[in-house]
Structures are given as structure tokens and as C-alpha cells.
Design a protein around this motif. Structure first.
Motif, PDB file in Angstrom:
ATOM      1  N   UNK A 159      34.530  15.270  39.654  1.00  0.00           N
ATOM      2  CA  UNK A 159      35.383  15.862  40.691  1.00  0.00           C
ATOM      3  C   UNK A 159      34.534  16.727  41.600  1.00  0.00           C
ATOM      4  N   UNK A 160      34.733  16.571  42.916  1.00  0.00           N
ATOM      5  CA  UNK A 160      34.155  17.506  43.879  1.00  0.00           C
ATOM      6  C   UNK A 160      35.330  18.210  44.527  1.00  0.00           C
ATOM      7  N   UNK A 161      35.288  19.535  44.502  1.00  0.00           N
ATOM      8  CA  UNK A 161      36.432  20.324  44.925  1.00  0.00           C
ATOM      9  C   UNK A 161      36.007  21.372  45.943  1.00  0.00           C
ATOM     10  N   UNK A 162      36.990  21.923  46.625  1.00  0.00           N
ATOM     11  CA  UNK A 162      36.783  23.038  47.531  1.00  0.00           C
ATOM     12  C   UNK A 162      36.478  24.261  46.664  1.00  0.00           C
ATOM     13  N   UNK A 163      35.429  25.038  46.974  1.00  0.00           N
ATOM     14  CA  UNK A 163      35.039  26.135  46.086  1.00  0.00           C
ATOM     15  C   UNK A 163      36.183  27.066  45.682  1.00  0.00           C
ATOM     16  N   UNK A 164      36.939  27.546  46.633  1.00  0.00           N
ATOM     17  CA  UNK A 164      37.965  28.516  46.272  1.00  0.00           C
ATOM     18  C   UNK A 164      39.089  27.875  45.458  1.00  0.00           C
ATOM     19  N   UNK A 165      39.431  26.634  45.756  1.00  0.00           N
ATOM     20  CA  UNK A 165      40.458  25.943  44.992  1.00  0.00           C
ATOM     21  C   UNK A 165      39.987  25.690  43.563  1.00  0.00           C
ATOM     22  N   UNK A 166      38.730  25.363  43.397  1.00  0.00           N
ATOM     23  CA  UNK A 166      38.161  25.159  42.070  1.00  0.00           C
ATOM     24  C   UNK A 166      38.250  26.460  41.268  1.00  0.00           C
ATOM     25  N   UNK A 167      37.899  27.583  41.877  1.00  0.00           N
ATOM     26  CA  UNK A 167      37.988  28.881  41.221  1.00  0.00           C
ATOM     27  C   UNK A 167      39.427  29.179  40.816  1.00  0.00           C
ATOM     28  N   UNK A 168      40.372  28.914  41.715  1.00  0.00           N
ATOM     29  CA  UNK A 168      41.775  29.153  41.420  1.00  0.00           C
ATOM     30  C   UNK A 168      42.238  28.325  40.218  1.00  0.00           C
ATOM     31  N   UNK A 169      41.865  27.048  40.171  1.00  0.00           N
ATOM     32  CA  UNK A 169      42.294  26.189  39.058  1.00  0.00           C
ATOM     33  C   UNK A 169      41.776  26.708  37.720  1.00  0.00           C
ATOM     34  N   UNK A 170      40.512  27.122  37.704  1.00  0.00           N
ATOM     35  CA  UNK A 170      39.945  27.663  36.464  1.00  0.00           C
ATOM     36  C   UNK A 170      40.637  28.958  36.064  1.00  0.00           C
ATOM     37  N   UNK A 171      40.888  29.822  37.031  1.00  0.00           N
ATOM     38  CA  UNK A 171      41.572  31.085  36.770  1.00  0.00           C
ATOM     39  C   UNK A 171      42.979  30.826  36.245  1.00  0.00           C
ATOM     40  N   UNK A 172      43.697  29.901  36.877  1.00  0.00           N
ATOM     41  CA  UNK A 172      45.055  29.559  36.467  1.00  0.00           C
ATOM     42  C   UNK A 172      45.072  29.028  35.038  1.00  0.00           C
ATOM     43  N   UNK A 173      44.122  28.188  34.714  1.00  0.00           N
ATOM     44  CA  UNK A 173      44.040  27.627  33.364  1.00  0.00           C
ATOM     45  C   UNK A 173      43.724  28.701  32.330  1.00  0.00           C
ATOM     46  N   UNK A 174      42.733  29.535  32.636  1.00  0.00           N
ATOM     47  CA  UNK A 174      42.290  30.553  31.681  1.00  0.00           C
ATOM     48  C   UNK A 174      43.421  31.521  31.334  1.00  0.00           C
ATOM     49  N   UNK A 175      44.204  31.917  32.336  1.00  0.00           N
ATOM     50  CA  UNK A 175      45.234  32.922  32.118  1.00  0.00           C
ATOM     51  C   UNK A 175      46.638  32.331  32.034  1.00  0.00           C
TER      52      UNK A 175
END
Length: 189
Positions: A159-175
Motif C-alpha cells: 500500500x502507498x498512502x498519503x502520509x497524514x492519512x496513513x498516520x491517522x489509520x495507525x492512530x485509529x487502530x492503536x487506540x
């Protein structure tokens, strides 16, 4: 629980002007390593990779040290050429044909400042009897170059993603955020 990276270990890489930032997640969806490497001056210029071999060497070193070879890799690259464009298409164009219609309209009603884009539809809505389409576009050459560098480094880009969207997805998953929760993420380079 549905997860961003499924039931396998994964690598998440973000390239900025100055750093390669890597998170490693295991099968239990826990982050096991947070790694940062400095990108030397001249390796990347205005989101274009200049020093391929040096970047591959730096990545390969991390891959060997942390035993990441062959892992699925989710990559985001701060590209100044990543564009969000909005255009209108007739309602008669079926949803599944929107992307093809945008490719057909390139150079005419859908303008981009580069050739050979990769286009992804990120939203649509009906406005005044027409379908407003929002699309992300990035030069295919840059994406292909990044994929080749990752493969040379023994990673498996998926997957190649938009940097900020990638960060959001990881944050959403973690919390484990719900749709009702509001969050503010600030990304400063």
C-alpha cells in the motif's frame, strides 16, 4: 476485530524531507519497533529520490538489523506532487467508471501538472444535477521508483498512502477509536 494490516506482521514507512520513520507491527497488532534514520542532504530533492543506492543501503541495513525481509510494507511519501482535484462529471457516468472517465478527460477538462498519473477517487457527491468527484493524483513514475527501492531493500510494498492519512489509520487502530470520537493530529516536519 478488523485491522488495518490484517493478521500478519507489517512495516509502516514514512519518508519526509529529513527522515525515514519506520514502525513495525506484529501479528497481535502491537508496535514492536519505532525506528528513525536521517536522510542525508542530497538524497531526496523536492520529493524526488536522487540518491537511489544510498537510500537502498540505509533501508537494507534496517531490514537486516530488525529482520524485516519479506514483510508487507505500507509506505507513505511526502510528495509535493500529490494533488487533490475536484471536477464534475455527468450523473450518467456509472460510479465504477468514474476513474476511467477522469483518465479520458486528462489534458482537457481534468488538468494535472504532470504526465502519466495514478488517480484514486476519494469522494463523490451530487451537486446541482452533476456528480462532483474528488480525486488524488500522483505521478506514476515516482510511485514505481519508490516500489522498486523498497523491493531492492527486501521489503514487500502493498500500500502507498498519503502520509497524514496513513498516520491517522495507525492512530485509529492503536487506540480503537470510534466514529463518535474527535481527534486532532498535528504532523510537523
Amino acid at each position: 476485530m478488523s485491522t488495518y494490516w490484517g493478521n500478519h506482521a507489517a512495516v509502516f514507512i514514512t519518508f519526509t524531507k529529513r527522515y525515514i520513520r519506520i514502525l513495525v507491527g506484529n501479528r497481535k497488532h502491537q508496535y514492536t519497533h519505532a525506528i528513525q534514520r536521517i536522510i542525508e542532504d542530497g538524497w531526496i530533492d523536492k520529493s524526488e529520490i536522487i540518491q537511489d543506492e544510498k537510500l537502498v543501503r540505509a533501508l537494507t541495513s534496517v531490514v537486516k538489523q530488525y529482520k524485516l525481509a519479506g514483510l508487507k510494507t505500507y509506505v507513505s511519501f511526502s510528495s509535493h506532487e500529490l494533488l487533490l482535484r475536484s471536477t464534475k462529471l455527468p450523473l450518467s457516468v456509472p460510479i465504477e467508471e468514474l476513474k476511467g472517465s477522469l483518465y479520458m478527460a486528462l489534458g482537457e477538462s481534468f488538468q494535472l501538472p504532470f504526465q502519466d498519473p495514478i488517480i484514486e477517487i476519494v469522494g463523490t457527491e451530487v451537486v446541482d444535477g452533476e456528480r462532483e468527484v474528488r480525486a488524488l493524483a500522483v505521478p506514476e513514475e515516482g510511485v514505481n521508483k519508490m516500489v522498486a527501492l523498497l523491493k531492492q531493500s527486501k521489503l514487500r510494498p502493498v500500500v502507498m498512502d498519503v502520509p497524514f492519512l496513513n498516520l491517522y489509520r495507525l492512530f485509529q487502530e492503536q487506540f480503537q477509536l470510534t466514529e463518535e470520537q474527535n481527534i486532532l493530529l498535528i504532523h510537523a516536519e
